[in-house]
Design a protein around this motif. Structure first.
Motif, PDB file in Angstrom:
ATOM      1  N   VAL B 122     -18.548  48.864 -28.066  1.00 56.86           N
ATOM      2  CA  VAL B 122     -19.910  49.281 -28.433  1.00 56.86           C
ATOM      3  C   VAL B 122     -20.890  48.268 -27.847  1.00 56.86           C
ATOM      4  O   VAL B 122     -20.797  47.072 -28.131  1.00 56.86           O
ATOM      5  N   ILE B 123     -21.799  48.744 -26.983  1.00 56.32           N
ATOM      6  CA  ILE B 123     -22.723  47.817 -26.323  1.00 56.32           C
ATOM      7  C   ILE B 123     -24.165  48.033 -26.753  1.00 56.32           C
ATOM      8  O   ILE B 123     -25.059  47.320 -26.313  1.00 56.32           O
ATOM      9  N   GLY B 124     -24.408  48.991 -27.591  1.00 52.86           N
ATOM     10  CA  GLY B 124     -25.777  49.210 -28.056  1.00 52.86           C
ATOM     11  C   GLY B 124     -25.774  50.154 -29.242  1.00 52.86           C
ATOM     12  O   GLY B 124     -24.869  50.975 -29.392  1.00 52.86           O
ATOM     13  N   SER B 125     -26.760  49.991 -30.084  1.00 50.96           N
ATOM     14  CA  SER B 125     -26.824  50.842 -31.264  1.00 50.96           C
ATOM     15  C   SER B 125     -28.272  51.210 -31.525  1.00 50.96           C
ATOM     16  O   SER B 125     -29.153  50.347 -31.478  1.00 50.96           O
ATOM     17  N   ASP B 126     -28.522  52.479 -31.753  1.00 48.70           N
ATOM     18  CA  ASP B 126     -29.878  52.932 -32.035  1.00 48.70           C
ATOM     19  C   ASP B 126     -29.818  53.879 -33.228  1.00 48.70           C
ATOM     20  O   ASP B 126     -29.649  55.074 -33.067  1.00 48.70           O
ATOM     21  N   SER B 129     -33.888  55.730 -34.471  1.00 50.01           N
ATOM     22  CA  SER B 129     -34.707  56.677 -33.719  1.00 50.01           C
ATOM     23  C   SER B 129     -34.476  58.095 -34.222  1.00 50.01           C
ATOM     24  O   SER B 129     -33.849  58.301 -35.258  1.00 50.01           O
ATOM     25  N   VAL B 130     -34.968  59.041 -33.431  1.00 52.55           N
ATOM     26  CA  VAL B 130     -34.802  60.455 -33.790  1.00 52.55           C
ATOM     27  C   VAL B 130     -33.318  60.797 -33.905  1.00 52.55           C
ATOM     28  O   VAL B 130     -32.894  61.470 -34.841  1.00 52.55           O
ATOM     29  N   LEU B 131     -32.526  60.327 -32.932  1.00 53.22           N
ATOM     30  CA  LEU B 131     -31.079  60.543 -32.986  1.00 53.22           C
ATOM     31  C   LEU B 131     -30.387  59.228 -33.308  1.00 53.22           C
ATOM     32  O   LEU B 131     -30.739  58.195 -32.745  1.00 53.22           O
ATOM     33  N   LYS B 132     -29.418  59.276 -34.226  1.00 51.93           N
ATOM     34  CA  LYS B 132     -28.650  58.075 -34.558  1.00 51.93           C
ATOM     35  C   LYS B 132     -27.467  57.987 -33.591  1.00 51.93           C
ATOM     36  O   LYS B 132     -26.542  58.801 -33.683  1.00 51.93           O
ATOM     37  N   THR B 133     -27.532  57.049 -32.667  1.00 51.33           N
ATOM     38  CA  THR B 133     -26.510  56.989 -31.621  1.00 51.33           C
ATOM     39  C   THR B 133     -26.037  55.556 -31.391  1.00 51.33           C
ATOM     40  O   THR B 133     -26.696  54.608 -31.811  1.00 51.33           O
ATOM     41  N   ILE B 134     -24.892  55.430 -30.716  1.00 54.55           N
ATOM     42  CA  ILE B 134     -24.453  54.135 -30.194  1.00 54.55           C
ATOM     43  C   ILE B 134     -24.130  54.309 -28.708  1.00 54.55           C
ATOM     44  O   ILE B 134     -23.901  55.433 -28.253  1.00 54.55           O
ATOM     45  N   LEU B 135     -24.148  53.196 -27.985  1.00 51.94           N
ATOM     46  CA  LEU B 135     -23.768  53.220 -26.582  1.00 51.94           C
ATOM     47  C   LEU B 135     -22.414  52.548 -26.437  1.00 51.94           C
ATOM     48  O   LEU B 135     -22.168  51.510 -27.058  1.00 51.94           O
ATOM     49  N   VAL B 136     -21.530  53.136 -25.618  1.00 52.33           N
ATOM     50  CA  VAL B 136     -20.236  52.503 -25.337  1.00 52.33           C
ATOM     51  C   VAL B 136     -20.101  52.290 -23.836  1.00 52.33           C
ATOM     52  O   VAL B 136     -20.730  52.989 -23.038  1.00 52.33           O
ATOM     53  N   ASN B 137     -19.267  51.280 -23.477  1.00 53.14           N
ATOM     54  CA  ASN B 137     -19.219  50.860 -22.078  1.00 53.14           C
ATOM     55  C   ASN B 137     -18.202  51.635 -21.245  1.00 53.14           C
ATOM     56  O   ASN B 137     -17.510  51.054 -20.400  1.00 53.14           O
ATOM     57  N   ARG B 138     -18.052  52.896 -21.481  1.00 49.40           N
ATOM     58  CA  ARG B 138     -17.199  53.752 -20.647  1.00 49.40           C
ATOM     59  C   ARG B 138     -17.961  55.040 -20.348  1.00 49.40           C
ATOM     60  O   ARG B 138     -18.697  55.536 -21.207  1.00 49.40           O
ATOM     61  N   VAL B 167     -21.544  54.264 -18.818  1.00 47.35           N
ATOM     62  CA  VAL B 167     -22.050  54.174 -20.192  1.00 47.35           C
ATOM     63  C   VAL B 167     -22.072  55.580 -20.800  1.00 47.35           C
ATOM     64  O   VAL B 167     -22.351  56.550 -20.103  1.00 47.35           O
ATOM     65  N   SER B 168     -21.747  55.667 -22.073  1.00 51.06           N
ATOM     66  CA  SER B 168     -21.850  56.960 -22.772  1.00 51.06           C
ATOM     67  C   SER B 168     -22.598  56.778 -24.077  1.00 51.06           C
ATOM     68  O   SER B 168     -22.535  55.719 -24.695  1.00 51.06           O
ATOM     69  N   ARG B 169     -23.299  57.842 -24.486  1.00 51.01           N
ATOM     70  CA  ARG B 169     -24.024  57.817 -25.742  1.00 51.01           C
ATOM     71  C   ARG B 169     -23.254  58.668 -26.760  1.00 51.01           C
ATOM     72  O   ARG B 169     -22.882  59.802 -26.465  1.00 51.01           O
ATOM     73  N   VAL B 170     -23.031  58.083 -27.930  1.00 52.01           N
ATOM     74  CA  VAL B 170     -22.250  58.767 -28.973  1.00 52.01           C
ATOM     75  C   VAL B 170     -23.171  59.122 -30.140  1.00 52.01           C
ATOM     76  O   VAL B 170     -23.844  58.249 -30.697  1.00 52.01           O
ATOM     77  N   LEU B 171     -23.199  60.406 -30.478  1.00 46.61           N
ATOM     78  CA  LEU B 171     -23.974  60.857 -31.646  1.00 46.61           C
ATOM     79  C   LEU B 171     -23.145  60.577 -32.896  1.00 46.61           C
ATOM     80  O   LEU B 171     -22.006  61.036 -33.014  1.00 46.61           O
ATOM     81  N   LEU B 172     -23.705  59.789 -33.816  1.00 48.83           N
ATOM     82  CA  LEU B 172     -22.944  59.389 -35.004  1.00 48.83           C
ATOM     83  C   LEU B 172     -22.788  60.547 -35.993  1.00 48.83           C
ATOM     84  O   LEU B 172     -23.629  61.453 -36.050  1.00 48.83           O
ATOM     85  N   LEU B 173     -21.725  60.439 -36.746  1.00 48.84           N
ATOM     86  CA  LEU B 173     -21.403  61.413 -37.796  1.00 48.84           C
ATOM     87  C   LEU B 173     -22.554  61.586 -38.785  1.00 48.84           C
ATOM     88  O   LEU B 173     -22.753  62.657 -39.357  1.00 48.84           O
TER      89      LEU B 173
END
Lengths: 169, 275
Positions: B122-126, B129-138, B167-173
């Motif tokens: 996990v390289i970033g977390s937001d 914002s409007v969408l609750k997401t994290i960034l991963v390094n793949r 990089v990919s953005r993951v929408l949290l549960l």
């Protein structure tokens, strides 16, 4: 020309910083949306082309960083820029109280647009989030906006000063 | 002159606003297409985000580990992780037991999904914002694509909604836009697990006739084919039948702790296996 070349990197840095650093001081309970102040500043102090390009770029970067569809923040920021741009010649835009008020009003407009777009795009309601997270952030952003304006005034000297004189009493 | 000088700003503003509306409509109707510029910004922002976040996280960790809880922090983290792994194992064993009972009846019907896993950091977390997401390094270079499920040893984290090359953005549960087909482990009742932000998640469309208890385990049902069947989603923390309407109001606490995500696993489900 240097303005347009360095602008994307400066704006990207601004957005990344506003998503990482303020969270530490606010115990991860929110961000301080400095980009909103930059957009209002652009409407007050910059010309239509310079300010418009800055606003569109900033909106696009916000769209990419937050993961919302392209156009979401572009439209919101452009609406705020347009409002500031059209209002600026008619008012005294250097008064700190007025800057705070204007930031607060524009922030409310942003919150309302986010709520509407979110409902139209995803069908979800953010009404309570707006009160719980957005309003406290907005108060902080409004409070620091005059200081940020001063900082941007100094920073603007590197780009040849104002493109548009402010109205003085 | 194309426009009268007096009205030029208003006309230009209107035209640009119209263009951005068109862009927004296009972006909303084609959510799967991440353009080159979007990928470029995502790719550039990830290292910048890491650059600013790394020292902050380091200072926070030092504070938490060595000043507040000297020596206890490591033990606590190890035991917590062990506990999560064991809880997950128990859930899996129980799930396997129920499954075997059903399979005995159905004479060897098997779930044909096969998937590999890609570990990611996990390289970033937001989450504000409007969408609750994290960034991963793949990203796409590692075989990832939109809609792949992301899990940890604790349970499901979310699904990928956007990818660039690395990089990919993951929408949290817990995001309100997240909807996952779910079932209650004990009585196999199926519903939809939707994110509810601060309160975790809510399990929707469970009739009032069903008996749901606090502590019931919620798993993915595998119906929508995004998440394989049997992944741990969370635990029921409140089941309320008092509301008017046909369905119960069920709060679910996610199994994964989103405030402490460091490494995740992406399940690379083959598209032909899904179809």
């Amino acid at each position: 020309m240097i303005y347009y070349l360095t602008l994307p990197l400066c704006l990207l840095l601004l957005v990344v910083i506003q998503h990482t650093v303020p969270g530490v001081f606010l115990l991860n309970s929110g961000t301080v949306e400095m980009s909103l102040i930059v957009v209002i500043y652009a409407g007050f102090r910059l010309g239509m082309i310079k300010g418009g390009v800055l606003t569109l770029m900033l909106g696009f970067i916000m769209d990419c960083i937050t993961g919302v569809p392209s156009g979401f923040y572009i439209l919101i920021y452009f609406a705020i820029f347009s409002l500031s741009f059209l209002v600026a010649p008619r008012i005294y835009a250097e008064n700190a109280v007025f800057i705070i008020l204007m930031t607060f009003v524009c922030g409310l407009l942003e919150g309302a647009l986010i709520m509407v777009f979110n409902y139209l795009l995803y069908g979800t309601h953010l009404f309570y989030d707006i009160f719980r997270f957005f309003l406290p952030q907005l108060i902080v952003v409004s409070a620091i906006s005059p200081v940020f304006f001063k900082f941007l005034d100094r920073f603007g000297i590197f780009y040849g000063g104002y493109a548009r004189p402010v109205r003085r009493i | 002159m194309l426009f009268p000088r007096k009205n030029r700003p208003v006309i230009i503003i209107s035209l640009v606003a119209l263009l951005t509306v068109v862009l927004l409509i296009y972006g909303a109707r084609h959510p799967s297409e991440s353009g080159f510029l979007r990928k470029l910004v995502l790719e550039t922002s990830a290292p910048l985000d890491h650059f600013f976040r790394a020292p902050i996280n380091a200072v926070q960790q030092v504070w938490q580990r060595h000043i507040f809880l000297i020596g206890l922090g490591d033990d606590n983290r190890r035991l917590r992780k062990e506990n999560d792994q064991l809880t997950n194992q128990v859930v899996q064993y129980r799930e396997a037991y129920y499954e075997s009972l059903r399979l005995q009846k159905l004479l060897g019907l098997r779930d044909g999904l096969k998937f590999a896993t890609v570990p990611a950091r996990v390289i970033g977390s937001d989450q504000k914002s409007v969408l609750k997401t994290i960034l991963v390094n793949r990203g796409t270079a590692h075989g990832l694509r939109k809609d792949l499920p992301v899990i940890t040893d604790q349970g499901v984290v979310g699904r990928i909604i956007e990818t660039s090359w690395h990089v990919s953005r993951v929408l949290l549960l817990t995001d309100a836009n997240s909807n996952i087909d779910a079932l209650i482990q004990s009585n196999r009742v199926q519903g939809i697990l939707q994110g509810a932000d601060a309160t975790g998640c809510v399990l929707k469309y469970i009739p009032k006739t069903e008996d749901i208890k606090v502590g019931d385990v919620v798993l993915s049902s595998g119906l929508a084919l995004t998440f394989p069947k049997g992944l741990l989603l969370g635990v029921v923390t409140r089941a309320d039948k008092k509301d008017s309407g046909l369905f119960q109001k069920i709060d679910v606490t996610p199994a994964a702790d989103f405030s402490r995500l460091e490494e995740v696993l992406v399940l690379v489900i083959k598209q032909d296996a899904v179809k």
